[in-house]
Motif scaffolding. Sequence first.
Motif, PDB file in Angstrom:
ATOM      1  N   TYR A 106      -9.930  10.225  45.359  1.00  0.00           N
ATOM      2  CA  TYR A 106      -8.773  10.264  44.466  1.00  0.00           C
ATOM      3  C   TYR A 106      -9.215   9.870  43.068  1.00  0.00           C
ATOM      4  O   TYR A 106     -10.369   9.425  42.865  1.00  0.00           O
ATOM      5  CB  TYR A 106      -7.642   9.348  44.968  1.00  0.00           C
ATOM      6  CG  TYR A 106      -7.966   7.870  44.968  1.00  0.00           C
ATOM      7  CD1 TYR A 106      -7.614   7.055  43.891  1.00  0.00           C
ATOM      8  CD2 TYR A 106      -8.625   7.280  46.053  1.00  0.00           C
ATOM      9  CE1 TYR A 106      -7.897   5.692  43.894  1.00  0.00           C
ATOM     10  CE2 TYR A 106      -8.911   5.923  46.057  1.00  0.00           C
ATOM     11  CZ  TYR A 106      -8.543   5.131  44.977  1.00  0.00           C
ATOM     12  OH  TYR A 106      -8.837   3.791  44.981  1.00  0.00           O
ATOM     13  N   ARG A 150      -6.160   8.398  37.408  1.00  0.00           N
ATOM     14  CA  ARG A 150      -5.027   8.805  36.564  1.00  0.00           C
ATOM     15  C   ARG A 150      -4.466  10.119  37.095  1.00  0.00           C
ATOM     16  O   ARG A 150      -5.205  10.983  37.585  1.00  0.00           O
ATOM     17  CB  ARG A 150      -5.491   9.024  35.115  1.00  0.00           C
ATOM     18  CG  ARG A 150      -6.162   7.816  34.452  1.00  0.00           C
ATOM     19  CD  ARG A 150      -5.185   6.964  33.706  1.00  0.00           C
ATOM     20  NE  ARG A 150      -4.610   7.691  32.597  1.00  0.00           N
ATOM     21  CZ  ARG A 150      -5.190   7.808  31.371  1.00  0.00           C
ATOM     22  NH1 ARG A 150      -6.377   7.268  31.138  1.00  0.00           N
ATOM     23  NH2 ARG A 150      -4.583   8.454  30.396  1.00  0.00           N
ATOM     24  N   GLN A 151      -3.130  10.291  36.962  1.00  0.00           N
ATOM     25  CA  GLN A 151      -2.550  11.595  37.257  1.00  0.00           C
ATOM     26  C   GLN A 151      -2.939  12.601  36.189  1.00  0.00           C
ATOM     27  O   GLN A 151      -3.190  13.770  36.492  1.00  0.00           O
ATOM     28  CB  GLN A 151      -1.018  11.498  37.335  1.00  0.00           C
ATOM     29  CG  GLN A 151      -0.475  10.666  38.483  1.00  0.00           C
ATOM     30  CD  GLN A 151      -0.040   9.281  38.027  1.00  0.00           C
ATOM     31  OE1 GLN A 151      -0.865   8.530  37.499  1.00  0.00           O
ATOM     32  NE2 GLN A 151       1.230   8.953  38.226  1.00  0.00           N
ATOM     33  N   SER A 152      -2.950  12.175  34.928  1.00  0.00           N
ATOM     34  CA  SER A 152      -3.291  13.066  33.817  1.00  0.00           C
ATOM     35  C   SER A 152      -4.078  12.281  32.785  1.00  0.00           C
ATOM     36  O   SER A 152      -3.963  11.053  32.684  1.00  0.00           O
ATOM     37  CB  SER A 152      -2.034  13.668  33.190  1.00  0.00           C
ATOM     38  OG  SER A 152      -1.191  12.643  32.671  1.00  0.00           O
ATOM     39  N   PHE A 154      -6.682  16.437  39.221  1.00  0.00           N
ATOM     40  CA  PHE A 154      -6.158  15.732  38.051  1.00  0.00           C
ATOM     41  C   PHE A 154      -5.755  16.764  37.008  1.00  0.00           C
ATOM     42  O   PHE A 154      -6.107  17.950  37.105  1.00  0.00           O
ATOM     43  CB  PHE A 154      -7.184  14.736  37.484  1.00  0.00           C
ATOM     44  CG  PHE A 154      -8.482  15.350  37.008  1.00  0.00           C
ATOM     45  CD1 PHE A 154      -8.672  15.711  35.683  1.00  0.00           C
ATOM     46  CD2 PHE A 154      -9.533  15.551  37.905  1.00  0.00           C
ATOM     47  CE1 PHE A 154      -9.871  16.271  35.250  1.00  0.00           C
ATOM     48  CE2 PHE A 154     -10.738  16.108  37.491  1.00  0.00           C
ATOM     49  CZ  PHE A 154     -10.905  16.465  36.162  1.00  0.00           C
ATOM     50  N   ASP A 157       3.860  16.612  40.570  1.00  0.00           N
ATOM     51  CA  ASP A 157       2.965  15.757  41.342  1.00  0.00           C
ATOM     52  C   ASP A 157       3.644  14.525  41.920  1.00  0.00           C
ATOM     53  O   ASP A 157       3.134  13.938  42.879  1.00  0.00           O
ATOM     54  CB  ASP A 157       1.724  15.378  40.525  1.00  0.00           C
ATOM     55  CG  ASP A 157       2.041  14.709  39.204  1.00  0.00           C
ATOM     56  OD1 ASP A 157       3.057  15.053  38.578  1.00  0.00           O
ATOM     57  OD2 ASP A 157       1.254  13.846  38.769  1.00  0.00           O
ATOM     58  N   ASN A 158       4.795  14.112  41.393  1.00  0.00           N
ATOM     59  CA  ASN A 158       5.538  13.053  42.074  1.00  0.00           C
ATOM     60  C   ASN A 158       5.879  13.479  43.505  1.00  0.00           C
ATOM     61  O   ASN A 158       5.785  12.690  44.451  1.00  0.00           O
ATOM     62  CB  ASN A 158       6.833  12.731  41.338  1.00  0.00           C
ATOM     63  CG  ASN A 158       6.616  11.915  40.079  1.00  0.00           C
ATOM     64  OD1 ASN A 158       5.488  11.606  39.712  1.00  0.00           O
ATOM     65  ND2 ASN A 158       7.703  11.570  39.413  1.00  0.00           N
ATOM     66  N   GLN A 206       2.991  13.457  45.920  1.00  0.00           N
ATOM     67  CA  GLN A 206       2.697  12.118  46.429  1.00  0.00           C
ATOM     68  C   GLN A 206       3.757  11.636  47.412  1.00  0.00           C
ATOM     69  O   GLN A 206       3.442  10.948  48.388  1.00  0.00           O
ATOM     70  CB  GLN A 206       2.572  11.131  45.268  1.00  0.00           C
ATOM     71  CG  GLN A 206       1.933   9.817  45.617  1.00  0.00           C
ATOM     72  CD  GLN A 206       0.563   9.984  46.224  1.00  0.00           C
ATOM     73  OE1 GLN A 206       0.384   9.826  47.433  1.00  0.00           O
ATOM     74  NE2 GLN A 206      -0.435  10.321  45.385  1.00  0.00           N
ATOM     75  N   PHE A 218      -0.336   6.464  44.078  1.00  0.00           N
ATOM     76  CA  PHE A 218      -1.288   7.487  43.644  1.00  0.00           C
ATOM     77  C   PHE A 218      -2.724   7.046  43.876  1.00  0.00           C
ATOM     78  O   PHE A 218      -3.643   7.846  43.701  1.00  0.00           O
ATOM     79  CB  PHE A 218      -1.065   7.818  42.167  1.00  0.00           C
ATOM     80  CG  PHE A 218       0.154   8.665  41.907  1.00  0.00           C
ATOM     81  CD1 PHE A 218       0.093  10.044  42.002  1.00  0.00           C
ATOM     82  CD2 PHE A 218       1.365   8.083  41.580  1.00  0.00           C
ATOM     83  CE1 PHE A 218       1.214  10.834  41.767  1.00  0.00           C
ATOM     84  CE2 PHE A 218       2.489   8.855  41.348  1.00  0.00           C
ATOM     85  CZ  PHE A 218       2.422  10.233  41.448  1.00  0.00           C
ATOM     86  N   TYR A 244      -5.104  12.610  48.600  1.00  0.00           N
ATOM     87  CA  TYR A 244      -4.069  13.493  49.145  1.00  0.00           C
ATOM     88  C   TYR A 244      -4.559  14.017  50.485  1.00  0.00           C
ATOM     89  O   TYR A 244      -5.659  14.556  50.590  1.00  0.00           O
ATOM     90  CB  TYR A 244      -3.807  14.679  48.216  1.00  0.00           C
ATOM     91  CG  TYR A 244      -2.971  14.343  47.013  1.00  0.00           C
ATOM     92  CD1 TYR A 244      -1.616  14.052  47.135  1.00  0.00           C
ATOM     93  CD2 TYR A 244      -3.527  14.334  45.738  1.00  0.00           C
ATOM     94  CE1 TYR A 244      -0.846  13.748  46.027  1.00  0.00           C
ATOM     95  CE2 TYR A 244      -2.762  14.038  44.616  1.00  0.00           C
ATOM     96  CZ  TYR A 244      -1.425  13.733  44.773  1.00  0.00           C
ATOM     97  OH  TYR A 244      -0.654  13.437  43.676  1.00  0.00           O
ATOM     98  N   SER A 262       1.718  16.168  33.820  1.00  0.00           N
ATOM     99  CA  SER A 262       2.221  15.652  35.084  1.00  0.00           C
ATOM    100  C   SER A 262       3.650  15.155  34.890  1.00  0.00           C
ATOM    101  O   SER A 262       4.138  15.033  33.754  1.00  0.00           O
ATOM    102  CB  SER A 262       1.328  14.517  35.585  1.00  0.00           C
ATOM    103  OG  SER A 262       1.385  13.425  34.687  1.00  0.00           O
ATOM    104  N   ARG A 275       1.572   3.930  38.698  1.00  0.00           N
ATOM    105  CA  ARG A 275       0.744   4.390  39.816  1.00  0.00           C
ATOM    106  C   ARG A 275       1.452   4.276  41.163  1.00  0.00           C
ATOM    107  O   ARG A 275       0.887   4.617  42.192  1.00  0.00           O
ATOM    108  CB  ARG A 275      -0.569   3.612  39.852  1.00  0.00           C
ATOM    109  CG  ARG A 275      -1.486   3.905  38.684  1.00  0.00           C
ATOM    110  CD  ARG A 275      -2.020   5.322  38.722  1.00  0.00           C
ATOM    111  NE  ARG A 275      -3.059   5.497  39.722  1.00  0.00           N
ATOM    112  CZ  ARG A 275      -3.596   6.667  40.019  1.00  0.00           C
ATOM    113  NH1 ARG A 275      -3.167   7.780  39.422  1.00  0.00           N
ATOM    114  NH2 ARG A 275      -4.544   6.766  40.953  1.00  0.00           N
TER     115      ARG A 275
END
Length: 502
Positions: A67, A70-72, A174, A190-191, A194, A221, A225, A265, A332
């Motif tokens: 993983y 950061r998401q973005s 990402f 992306d929420n 998750q 996060f 995944y 994101s 997160r």
Amino acid sequence: MDRRDFIKTTTAVAALTGTRTLKSSPSAKRQPELIKAENAKPGASFQLTRMMPDNAKSYRTSLIEGYCSRQSIKAGEKLDIFVSTKPVAKFTIDIFRMGYYDGAGSRLMTTLGPFTGKEQPVPEMGEQRLRECQWEASTTLTIPADWPSGVYLGRLSTVPEAADKPYWQSYIIFIVKDDRPADILFQCSDNTWQAYNRWPVNESLYTDPRAAHAPGVSGSFDRPYGKYVQIFDNPQSMGSGEFLLWEFPLCYWLEKEGYDVTYCSNVDNLEPANLSRAKTMISIGHDEYWDVRQFHNVKQAIADGLSVLWLSANDVYMVTPFTPNAKGDANRRLTRETCFGEFREEEKAAYSKVLGPFENPGPDERDIIGARTIVPFNGGGDWTCAKPDHWLFEGTGMKMGDSIPGLVGWEFHGDPDTAREGLEVIAEGNVWAGGTRLGKYAATIFEGPKKNIVFNATTIFWSQGLSDPPGHMIPWSHYSRPHGPDARVQRITANAIKRAIG
């Protein structure tokens, strides 16, 4: 802070921040040809070749998984990448930017490694059923200045010890974001990726023994995944969230057509400036889980002239505030607190064993969509034209009652906000949950105060009508399926974008 105080506080904050008119960074310049130029570069195959879940019922592959921190992330910033290998193995990471690239679907940006892997610990389940990893970073990547905004997949591959040994793979994902002005802002859902993630054993927002939609359940996060878990088995998606399933066909099509698009994101829309730099925002696929601050920022952006295209469904359904992780890193964690809008009495009765109870609901999602998720939640049906003279159907040849087979599913919107002046229902018809339970969907459109538009396509399956890129599988749900790319879906989408970006 209890749920009631949370909603009051975040509503007040959004009301204050939403009144600001923020623009993109003064140093950011328009680059309308950026995506065209990017897609002229050589493509490469991003797909996994060898992947193995731990067992037939497992959602993870402990052979190699990972993983990101950061998401973005923006160019110049540092991204930590966390990888675990069991047994210990060396591994490499191929980083791909997703797009069209003459049909290849991606461009290889760099290869990292080889690194020496290690088995990293599976976290114990904490309060609110939280599983949150605190792994040691395997490597840190500084995003190069010339990497355009986009969705990036990292293909993790073990390095065999000998020629007679196999290798194993999975993804990390990402988003590279920017602050440049652009015609289209592609918001990944992306929420929701998750919320449905069951890594490592069976821990999603849906697996609380109290109820499938119980309040006070959290997801982090900071974990890989796992395999996609909903309407069809898709092990080749391992580690990619839900992007390849519901969002990649739009990405592929937009970049094929040369649109000026930038990516973000869900969390990025906590900042009003992220919305004000674009002419239109597109929500794609399955966009169910939102922080209430996202809602207020998008509502204000519509008032300020932003167009929104909901090429998605089951949108803005559950209020899930962002909170920091155990290390204090912002945004997160997600926690399901309540729902958007009041449930109708018939919905409470039909789903009393799986819904809530939810106290103090958030605002009505129809304010920014035009319709809402209704009972039954799921189903499949044909997308049927209800207003053929509308400009949205220009060039499609569709007549009253003409249908696009199987395009509605597996979730949809109904109950249009008919009290809103100017709202038009442009497609409507039946869906059948479980193949037999009748439901009604409605696709809608209305104008904002500055001739901007809000279009609700009303189906998670909308992108299936746009393209069928490499590595993609056409879904099947409730004894119904879409048929893949359709010139009418492509033209309706192009018409909506043309009006949205002027």
